[in-house]
Scaffold this motif. Structure first.
Motif, PDB file in Angstrom:
ATOM      1  N   GLN A 493     -33.429  38.758  -6.002  1.00 10.28           N
ATOM      2  CA  GLN A 493     -34.744  38.467  -6.564  1.00 10.28           C
ATOM      3  C   GLN A 493     -35.310  37.207  -5.914  1.00 10.28           C
ATOM      4  N   TRP A 494     -36.595  37.209  -5.697  1.00  6.68           N
ATOM      5  CA  TRP A 494     -37.286  36.086  -5.066  1.00  6.68           C
ATOM      6  C   TRP A 494     -37.139  34.828  -5.924  1.00  6.68           C
ATOM      7  N   GLY A 495     -36.655  33.758  -5.327  1.00 15.79           N
ATOM      8  CA  GLY A 495     -36.538  32.495  -6.035  1.00 15.79           C
ATOM      9  C   GLY A 495     -35.349  32.392  -6.961  1.00 15.79           C
ATOM     10  N   SER A 496     -34.327  33.240  -6.768  1.00 17.54           N
ATOM     11  CA  SER A 496     -33.194  33.267  -7.697  1.00 17.54           C
ATOM     12  C   SER A 496     -32.106  32.257  -7.364  1.00 17.54           C
ATOM     13  N   VAL A 497     -32.273  31.491  -6.276  1.00 21.46           N
ATOM     14  CA  VAL A 497     -31.252  30.544  -5.835  1.00 21.46           C
ATOM     15  C   VAL A 497     -31.904  29.199  -5.537  1.00 21.46           C
ATOM     16  N   THR A 498     -31.177  28.121  -5.813  1.00 25.30           N
ATOM     17  CA  THR A 498     -31.653  26.770  -5.496  1.00 25.30           C
ATOM     18  C   THR A 498     -31.019  26.312  -4.183  1.00 25.30           C
ATOM     19  N   PHE A 499     -31.851  25.901  -3.245  1.00 26.35           N
ATOM     20  CA  PHE A 499     -31.369  25.421  -1.952  1.00 26.35           C
ATOM     21  C   PHE A 499     -30.992  23.949  -2.033  1.00 26.35           C
ATOM     22  N   ASP A 500     -30.219  23.505  -1.039  1.00 24.17           N
ATOM     23  CA  ASP A 500     -29.918  22.090  -0.882  1.00 24.17           C
ATOM     24  C   ASP A 500     -30.218  21.705   0.565  1.00 24.17           C
ATOM     25  N   ARG A 501     -29.185  21.595   1.376  1.00 23.40           N
ATOM     26  CA  ARG A 501     -29.367  21.206   2.771  1.00 23.40           C
ATOM     27  C   ARG A 501     -28.969  22.340   3.702  1.00 23.40           C
ATOM     28  N   VAL A 502     -29.664  22.453   4.816  1.00 21.89           N
ATOM     29  CA  VAL A 502     -29.286  23.446   5.817  1.00 21.89           C
ATOM     30  C   VAL A 502     -28.179  22.881   6.704  1.00 21.89           C
ATOM     31  N   ASN A 503     -27.558  23.796   7.451  1.00 26.09           N
ATOM     32  CA  ASN A 503     -26.430  23.408   8.301  1.00 26.09           C
ATOM     33  C   ASN A 503     -26.568  24.108   9.658  1.00 26.09           C
ATOM     34  N   PRO A 504     -27.484  23.640  10.498  1.00 26.78           N
ATOM     35  CA  PRO A 504     -27.745  24.313  11.776  1.00 26.78           C
ATOM     36  C   PRO A 504     -26.490  24.386  12.648  1.00 26.78           C
ATOM     37  N   GLN A 505     -26.288  25.571  13.262  1.00 25.93           N
ATOM     38  CA  GLN A 505     -25.114  25.762  14.121  1.00 25.93           C
ATOM     39  C   GLN A 505     -25.466  26.443  15.438  1.00 25.93           C
ATOM     40  N   GLY A 506     -26.726  26.485  15.775  1.00 26.81           N
ATOM     41  CA  GLY A 506     -27.119  27.099  17.038  1.00 26.81           C
ATOM     42  C   GLY A 506     -27.269  28.605  16.913  1.00 26.81           C
ATOM     43  N   PRO A 507     -27.694  29.254  17.991  1.00 25.20           N
ATOM     44  CA  PRO A 507     -27.956  30.705  17.962  1.00 25.20           C
ATOM     45  C   PRO A 507     -26.713  31.518  17.604  1.00 25.20           C
ATOM     46  N   MET A 508     -26.907  32.507  16.744  1.00 27.63           N
ATOM     47  CA  MET A 508     -25.803  33.387  16.366  1.00 27.63           C
ATOM     48  C   MET A 508     -25.528  34.456  17.413  1.00 27.63           C
TER      49      MET A 508
END
Length: 516
Positions: A493-508
């Motif tokens: 569902q849209w908006g069902s989770v609270t974000f914190d910080r991203v963790n960039p790791q480069g292209p998958m």
């Protein structure tokens, strides 16, 4: 809430040769559906296994200079290695040489005997060892097996036990009429309906143990001079896997199977023989038989004889399990045959996985890192574009669920990619790189970054049954926990989770350059 049971099976394989890429379509498909049901919260049993009580195995073992059981044990390790490489989550693995399977087969056979459906007679006909089936003169094609054009069937004449399939003709006709989804997709019903119109023939359920040879197989109850013929042995694995006949509580929880997945070459045995055997034993029929076509390799028939095969392990080592799973699920369909092409795999890898999915994730986490110091902002100033992305996400979840449940797995991925591509388009429309230059647009930039992150998160859950490791890598870069049950039900569902910080790791999915 108590988890709902869901039982899924694939056909069991002859381990008379190494597993090849042609086996993988059926196994990955079943795994996708099993993973989907787990993510909805269902209690899934997923049955796969090996059909070892065949003369194929005896012949292959002799050629390898090994005792038959030792050969079968070694081949089991090879098959499991292939399925583990493809991240297949089978949890009800069954071999026909197991004592528990012998007990199940004997019980099913005895019930048919008690019902008056087993009798002894002399059989004479053309026998193909590759498909374990007898054919009439009219069914042969230029003297060859209709399913194995390189095989000339041998004429066999011997005393066998037979199952009275003919008495079930009208019952099976009625079942197919009353259960239109019993055969999925419906395109495969025509040949079965033709057989029913002709009237079904009784079929052999034993073979004699030849003088001077060791019995290999499950003895017929009361007659050790015969062993059970493949269909009364192999098909019973679906019951063995969930506890028949001794584990009553477990068996009653999972049987009847919800979906039994097979190739088009064994439809008559699963859509006609198998239901009749179950009816004879007083057991309920599976809810659905799901049929698929064959896979070719670079446009040619896959053949161990000609050497036109590829090991799934080799393909996974080159491209990764998720890329192989995605390609096969996206390119193959259940309504016809399909082809495995290395060039097309690379095209899908670069375009769908790299340019679409990988690019979306990389853009989202990179921009959040660049413009918000890695902290996912909250959405405040939503507009029509945001509403459209949200609507696309809702529709993608609905469509993906429906297509997976209907075994339209290629269409399910089309639905997922509608969200991925709309999200990339949204970034082009909103141009967060331009918004970041104007302090007065800070709230709008927050909304754009959050919206893109949220759409990517939902797409990550939707790809999870198809590409489980990729889904977890998406969540990791978004700073979220891995996808687990019942996320499909509660976190799409849209908006069902609270974000914190991203963790960039480069292209998958770094681009694969094609030489030349």
């Amino acid at each position: 809430m108590t988890a709902k049971p869901f039982y899924i099976t694939t056909a069991i394989d002859y381990p008379n040769g190494e597993p090849h890429i042609g086996h993988s379509f059926e196994k990955i498909s079943a795994d996708v559906v099993a993973r989907y049901h787990r993510l909805t919260g269902d209690d899934v049993q997923f049955c796969m296994g090996l059909d070892e009580n065949s003369q194929h195995i005896v012949t292959a073992a002799k050629a390898a200079g090994l005792p038959t059981k030792a050969y079968a044990d070694g081949m089991e390790a090879r098959f499991l290695e292939a399925w583990n490489a493809l991240e297949i989550t089978v949890n009800a693995w069954t071999r026909t040489t197991e004592p528990r399977h012998a007990a199940a087969s004997i019980e099913l056979f005895k019930r048919a005997q008690a019902n008056g459906d087993i009798y002894k007679s002399v059989y004479a006909g053309w026998y193909c060892p590759n498909c374990n089936n007898y054919y009439t003169n009219d069914e042969l094609v230029n003297g060859r097996c209709p399913l194995h054009p390189t095989i000339t069937p041998e004429w066999l004449e011997e005393e066998n036990y037979f199952f009275a399939l003919s008495k079930y003709t009208e019952i099976l006709k009625r079942h197919l009429d009353e259960h239109p989804d019993f055969v999925t997709p419906a395109v495969w019903k025509g040949d079965i309906e033709a057989l029913l119109r002709e009237g079904l023939r009784d079929f052999s359920v034993s073979r004699q143990v030849k003088d001077g040879t060791d019995a290999w197989g499950i003895p017929v109850p009361g007659d050790p001079g015969h062993v059970m013929y493949v269909w009364y042995d192999a098909l019973t694995t679906y019951l063995t896997a969930v506890g028949f006949p001794d584990e009553t509580e477990r068996f009653e929880r999972y049987w009847p199977a919800d979906s039994q997945l097979i190739g088009k070459d064994i439809t008559r045995f699963h859509i006609l023989y198998w239901p009749a055997m179950l009816l004879s034993a007083g057991l309920p029929l599976p809810r659905r038989i799901v049929v698929h076509g064959f896979m070719t390799l670079e446009g040619q028939r896959i053949s161990k004889t000609t050497g036109n095969t590829i090991s799934p392990i080799d393909v996974v080592n080159e491209f990764g399990a998720d890329a192989v799973r995605y390609y096969i699920m996206r390119e193959m369909t259940f309504t016809s045959d399909g082809d495995f092409s290395r060039a097309n795999l690379i095209r899908r890898f670069n375009n769908d996985l790299g340019n679409d999915l990988g690019n979306l994730l990389n853009r989202v986490v990179s921009m959040i890192g660049r413009y918000r110091d890695g902290v996912v902002p909250e959405s405040t100033a939503t507009g029509d574009l945001e509403a459209d992305v949200q609507a696309t996400a809702f529709e993608a979840v609905e469509r993906t669920s429906r297509h997976v449940e209907d075994w339209e797995l290629d269409d399910a991925l089309v639905a997922v990619w509608s969200l991925i591509r709309r999200s990339n388009q949204y970034l082009e429309e909103r141009k967060p790189w331009s918004l970041a230059k104007d302090p007065e647009q800070s709230a709008v930039l927050d909304t754009v970054l959050w919206t893109a992150a949220e759409a990517t998160r939902i797409a990550g859950i939707l790809v999870a049954p198809f590409m489980p490791s990729t889904a977890d890598r998406i969540m990791e870069q978004l700073g979220l926990p891995p996808v687990v049950a019942p996320d499909w039900s509660v976190r799409t569902q849209w908006g069902s989770v609270t974000f914190d910080r991203v963790n960039p790791q480069g292209p998958m999915f770094p681009r694969i350059e094609i030489e030349g």
